[in-house]
Design a protein around this motif. Structure first.
Motif, short mmCIF file in Angstrom:
data_model
loop_
_atom_site.label_atom_id
_atom_site.label_comp_id
_atom_site.label_asym_id
_atom_site.label_seq_id
_atom_site.Cartn_x
_atom_site.Cartn_y
_atom_site.Cartn_z
N VAL A 46 0.86 -1.19 0.00
CA VAL A 46 0.00 0.00 0.00
C VAL A 46 0.90 1.24 0.00
CG1 VAL A 46 -1.92 1.17 1.14
CG2 VAL A 46 -1.71 -1.32 1.31
N LEU A 47 1.33 1.65 -1.16
CA LEU A 47 2.26 2.77 -1.27
C LEU A 47 1.60 4.10 -0.88
CD1 LEU A 47 4.00 1.81 -4.64
CD2 LEU A 47 4.91 1.52 -2.32
N GLY A 48 0.27 4.16 -0.96
CA GLY A 48 -0.43 5.40 -0.64
C GLY A 48 -0.97 5.45 0.78
N SER A 49 -0.42 4.65 1.68
CA SER A 49 -0.90 4.64 3.06
C SER A 49 -0.51 5.94 3.78
CB SER A 49 -0.31 3.45 3.81
OG SER A 49 -0.69 3.48 5.18
N ASP A 50 -1.32 6.29 4.78
CA ASP A 50 -0.98 7.43 5.63
C ASP A 50 -0.22 6.99 6.87
OD1 ASP A 50 -3.14 6.08 6.74
OD2 ASP A 50 -4.11 7.90 7.50
N LYS A 51 0.11 5.71 6.97
CA LYS A 51 0.86 5.18 8.10
C LYS A 51 2.31 4.92 7.68
CE LYS A 51 -3.13 2.89 10.25
NZ LYS A 51 -4.13 3.45 9.32
N PRO A 52 3.27 5.64 8.26
CA PRO A 52 4.67 5.50 7.82
C PRO A 52 5.18 4.07 7.84
CG PRO A 52 4.42 7.41 9.25
CD PRO A 52 3.10 6.67 9.29
N GLU A 53 4.80 3.29 8.84
CA GLU A 53 5.31 1.92 8.92
C GLU A 53 4.76 1.07 7.78
OE1 GLU A 53 1.61 2.02 11.58
OE2 GLU A 53 3.27 3.36 11.03
N VAL A 54 3.51 1.33 7.37
CA VAL A 54 2.95 0.60 6.24
C VAL A 54 3.65 0.99 4.95
CG1 VAL A 54 0.85 0.25 4.86
CG2 VAL A 54 0.70 0.32 7.36
N VAL A 55 3.96 2.27 4.80
CA VAL A 55 4.68 2.72 3.61
C VAL A 55 6.05 2.06 3.54
CG1 VAL A 55 5.75 4.71 2.48
CG2 VAL A 55 3.46 4.91 3.45
N GLU A 56 6.77 2.01 4.67
CA GLU A 56 8.10 1.39 4.67
C GLU A 56 8.01 -0.08 4.30
OE1 GLU A 56 10.92 3.11 4.92
OE2 GLU A 56 9.61 4.87 5.08
N ASN A 57 7.06 -0.79 4.88
CA ASN A 57 6.89 -2.20 4.56
C ASN A 57 6.50 -2.39 3.10
OD1 ASN A 57 7.49 -2.94 7.19
ND2 ASN A 57 5.34 -3.04 7.82
N SER A 58 5.68 -1.49 2.58
CA SER A 58 5.23 -1.59 1.19
C SER A 58 6.37 -1.34 0.22
CB SER A 58 4.09 -0.60 0.93
OG SER A 58 2.97 -0.89 1.75
N LEU A 59 7.20 -0.35 0.52
CA LEU A 59 8.38 -0.10 -0.31
C LEU A 59 9.30 -1.32 -0.31
CD1 LEU A 59 9.17 3.58 0.70
CD2 LEU A 59 8.57 2.81 -1.60
N ALA A 60 9.51 -1.91 0.87
CA ALA A 60 10.37 -3.10 0.95
C ALA A 60 9.77 -4.25 0.15
CB ALA A 60 10.55 -3.51 2.42
N GLU A 61 8.45 -4.40 0.21
CA GLU A 61 7.80 -5.49 -0.52
C GLU A 61 7.90 -5.27 -2.03
OE1 GLU A 61 5.52 -9.09 -0.91
OE2 GLU A 61 6.85 -8.23 0.61
N PHE A 62 7.72 -4.02 -2.47
CA PHE A 62 7.83 -3.77 -3.91
C PHE A 62 9.27 -3.97 -4.37
CE2 PHE A 62 7.69 -1.80 -8.00
CZ PHE A 62 6.42 -2.09 -8.45
N GLU A 63 10.23 -3.55 -3.56
CA GLU A 63 11.63 -3.73 -3.96
C GLU A 63 12.05 -5.20 -3.92
OE1 GLU A 63 13.44 -1.64 -5.42
OE2 GLU A 63 12.38 0.23 -5.02
N ILE A 99 -3.53 1.56 -6.41
CA ILE A 99 -3.10 2.78 -5.73
C ILE A 99 -3.22 2.59 -4.22
CG2 ILE A 99 -3.58 5.23 -5.42
CD1 ILE A 99 -4.43 5.33 -8.36
N ALA A 100 -4.40 2.35 -3.71
CA ALA A 100 -4.65 1.96 -2.32
C ALA A 100 -4.14 2.98 -1.30
CB ALA A 100 -4.05 0.58 -2.03
N GLY A 101 -4.70 2.91 -0.11
CA GLY A 101 -4.26 3.76 0.98
C GLY A 101 -5.01 5.07 1.05
N ARG A 102 -5.08 5.65 2.24
CA ARG A 102 -5.84 6.87 2.46
C ARG A 102 -5.29 8.06 1.67
NH1 ARG A 102 -7.67 8.06 8.49
NH2 ARG A 102 -8.81 6.16 7.95
N LEU A 103 -3.98 8.09 1.43
CA LEU A 103 -3.38 9.21 0.70
C LEU A 103 -3.49 9.05 -0.81
CD1 LEU A 103 -0.16 9.87 2.83
CD2 LEU A 103 -2.42 10.93 3.03
#
Length: 343
Positions: free
Chosen positions: A136-153, A177-181
């Motif tokens: 979920v690259l568009g999350s408003d939660k920083p930890e979810v964004v970090e995990n999502s970036l790691a998963e995509f990479e 797209i997903a995520g609140r942002l």
């Protein structure tokens, strides 16, 4: 890759379904991935957990190579495959990722992924990945964004080891797209994606929140994958093949042949009186079921009206089938509409 093709996602289904479950398991497991769980790994010694993980990874890479070999023998119009995201379980998880990062382990992985890439390029198989719902690259939660970036990479690493990601859309790695942002969140993290990731990422419209227009708003970053089933659910009607947005979607691919996704609601709709020859009208369907009931995928492409509709895109798009019977769904469709693939 200029000729039209259709593909299937991740798993092999044997043609003879009358075999026993045990027989089918042997035949299908040889081409399909396995996994384990963190809970099981936590309950055994670190060495036992690592041995099990290595066994699973060894099986998965060999199985995916066998699946590619199977696809390589299909007619050219069927040489399109979504690879499984489960090839390297927990690759991006902080408790497991060190298992994969040693020099010898990376070299071992590199050899096996390179063989997969060579086979695919030699047989002209179009490949893709589709990271799961937790990316979920568009999350408003920083930890979810970090995990999502790691998963995509993680997916980008597999793409790189196969020899792809060197130029724009030589490999497709698709996300919602997903995520609140939403799109704003995606733009914010875009510079943090690797070059391989930016070469391969695509954005697909989904059935609930972020539709075709939301994806087109990101077309300056990456191509749009049109999912005609999601669009139907989201907009309550099928997008016209000549809708101006379709031309914009094609333009987003910058000269590469676009890919679209195709699925149908489940066959049980026939029990409710919706015949295979009829257009599935949303207003009629919602009189007898909830829209959420339309999310699930069919076993094969049973509704012939929708098949004829989807085929109107074939001159411009490759089509990834999302059906429960996987390769058998594409084979059946191909035999029914073979003349359309010949032009």
């Amino acid at each position: 890759m200029t000729h039209p093709r259709i593909g299937f996602a991740c798993q092999y289904r044997h043609a003879i379904r009358s075999l026993s479950l045990a027989e089918l398991k042997v035949l299908e497991t040889a081409c399909n991935t396995r996994t384990t769980t963190l809970r099981w790994m936590d309950g055994v010694s670190p060495q036992v957990a690592q041995d099990k993980l290595l066994e699973v990874v060894t099986h998965n890479l060999a199985a995916q190579l066998r699946l590619l070999a199977y696809v390589a023998e299909l007619p050219p119009a069927l040489r399109m495959l979504r690879l499984s995201s489960d090839l390297l379980p927990f690759y991006s998880h902080p408790r497991v990722r060190d298992f994969y990062q040693g020099v010898e382990r990376q070299a071992w992985l590199g050899e096996r992924f390179a063989a997969m890439g060579e086979l695919a390029r030699g047989a002209d198989i179009r490949l893709s990945f589709h990271p799961g719902q937790f990316c979920v690259l568009g999350s408003d939660k920083p930890e979810v964004v970090e995990n999502s970036l790691a998963e995509f990479e993680y997916h980008a690493d597999m793409i790189r080891m196969m020899g792809y990601g060197q130029r724009f859309q030589d490999f497709k790695c698709n996300v919602h797209i997903a995520g609140r942002l939403g799109g704003a969140g995606v733009r914010a993290v875009w510079p943090r994606l690797s070059q391989v990731a930016r070469h391969c990422i695509t954005f697909e419209n989904e059935e609930k929140v972020y539709g075709v227009d939301d994806c087109l708003a990101l077309a300056d970053l990456a191509p749009v994958v049109l999912d005609i089933h999601h669009c139907w659910v989201n907009e309550n009607d099928y997008i016209d093949p000549h809708d101006p947005r379709v031309a914009r979607i094609i333009d987003s691919w910058r000269g590469v042949r676009p890919t679209m996704h195709y699925s149908q609601p489940q066959e049980r709709l026939q029990e409710l009186g919706f015949a295979a020859e009829r257009k599935l009208e949303m207003a009629e369907l919602l009189k007898v079921l909830n829209k959420r009931d339309l999310y699930g995928h069919s076993e094969v492409m049973w509704n012939r009206w929708t098949n004829d509709y989807a085929l109107q895109f074939l001159d411009r798009f490759d089509i990834m089938f999302e059906a429960k019977h996987k390769n058998q769904a594409t084979l059946l469709f191909y035999e029914q509409y073979k003349q359309r693939f010949a032009g």
